[in-house]
Design an enzyme around this catalytic site. Structure first.
Site: not given
Length: 373
Positions: A267, A244, A213, A139-140
């Protein structure tokens, strides 16, 4: 002085392994003694709840509607003040892949936040991005991913405690420079082969960001980052939110890795503690339904789990004894961060960071430096 009575104390035994014990816990800002109640102390009835060291979260982006990257020192204060309700008494606010100037401002706030008088203690920062792989960006934001260069972070070596990198992108000299400054180098958001990952671990990148992940997975001919984590003494972070990482994979980690090499993390993002609906991460829309948070395209983002919840999940999934499970959120992160002389266990002379919780891991009370928070 205060004295906790009628609690199930989680204490280290002669080998350092956490066990459930009886007795009274006497403390002011620090733990004074364990055993008999001190004369004249203020008695606090633990009501048969567990009494454990305060939890330490080394990878957490946000909660309670705020995020580490918010350009507001009050957002960081709100973040710190929310966490004791989840049992967390110390944490590393975690940055993400955004323009460097925005990351620098976050570091400056984190540096200032070490002096907050309320809430969970800020021990420093976990820098996650932008020295990562575009292939495993998760998701970066890809447009902000850049080549690792130590000069870009040199003025924040006092703040950065962990840095997540893709070793195939950053180069081993960068790892050397970080380790020379006692920054923990973590492999994450990485397309590294098993061979590259093992070489990086040998060089000092001895930590794995959220195992499974955003990294190369375990294949019998291409063991990847996961295979390197399993085949080495690297410490692995694990998001035990049952989203996750599948419960079966959590059990595999528990079987393969020594207990001392597992650290539970959340996270979590700003949606943690808020509930379902529309949220945000790094300028991107996030959709939360139940315990699942995704981007518009369905990409899984950080969790909405709290630390007491991931501990409960991991213990339930692995059948790990609760006292042993507590090590994964207290002792292990404290040892890795080199603060175990001050935090991470209930021992005389250490900070009175204490959490009380019931058999279902519901948090009942949290003390930071001896004051209820």
């Amino acid at each position: 002085m205060k004295t906790l009575i009628n609690g199930r104390l989680i204490l280290p035994d002669e080998n350092g392994d956490f066990k459930i014990c009886a007795g009274a816990l006497n403390f002011d800002e620090k733990i004074i003694s364990i055993g008999e109640p001190a004369d004249g102390a203020e008695l606090i009835d633990a009501e048969n709840n567990f009494v454990a060291p305060g939890f330490i979260n080394i990878h957490i982006h946000g909660a309670a509607g705020v995020d580490t990257m918010d350009d507001d020192i009050n957002a960081l204060k709100k973040f710190a003040e929310f966490l004791p309700s989840t049992g967390v008494t110390s944490f590393l606010p975690t940055t993400m892949t955004m323009p460097l100037e925005k990351i620098y401002r976050a570091f400056e706030r984190i540096r200032a936040g070490k002096n907050f008088s309320k809430g969970a203690k800020i021990l420093g920062a976990h820098m996650e991005g932008g020295f990562i792989s575009k292939k495993f960006k998760g998701a970066q934001a890809e447009e902000n991913i850049i080549r690792a260069d130590f000069s870009l972070i040199k003025k924040f070596v006092d703040v950065i405690k962990i840095i997540t990198v893709a070793p195939e992108e950053c180069g081993f000299e960068f790892i050397d420079r970080c380790r020379a400054e006692n920054i923990i180098v973590s492999i994450g958001h990485s397309a590294a082969t098993y061979e590259v990952a093992m070489a990086a671990i040998a060089r000092g990148a001895n930590h794995i960001t959220h195992i499974f992940n955003a990294q190369t997975g375990l294949h019998h001919r291409k063991p990847g980052v996961v295979g390197a984590a399993f085949d080495s003494n690297a410490i692995v972070e694990l998001i035990a939110d049952n989203v996750h990482v599948h419960p079966a994979a959590q059990r595999i980690v528990n079987k393969v890795k020594p207990r001392s090499q597992i650290i539970l993390i959340t996270d979590s993002i700003r949606a943690c503690g808020i509930g379902e609906g529309l949220s945000e991460l790094g300028g991107q829309k996030v959709f939360v339904k139940g315990n699942l948070a995704t981007l518009e395209d369905g990409t899984l983002v950080g969790s909405v789990a709290k630390m007491n919840e991931v501990l409960r999940n991991f213990c339930a999934n692995t059948k790990l004894d609760i006292a042993a499970g507590v090590e994964l959120v207290t002792k292990n992160p404290a040892v890795e961060l080199n603060v175990f002389d001050k935090l991470g266990s209930l021992e005389v002379g250490k900070a009175a960071d204490i959490v009380l919780f019931d058999d279902n891991l519901a948090i009942k009370k949290t003390f930071i430096n001896g004051s209820e928070s």
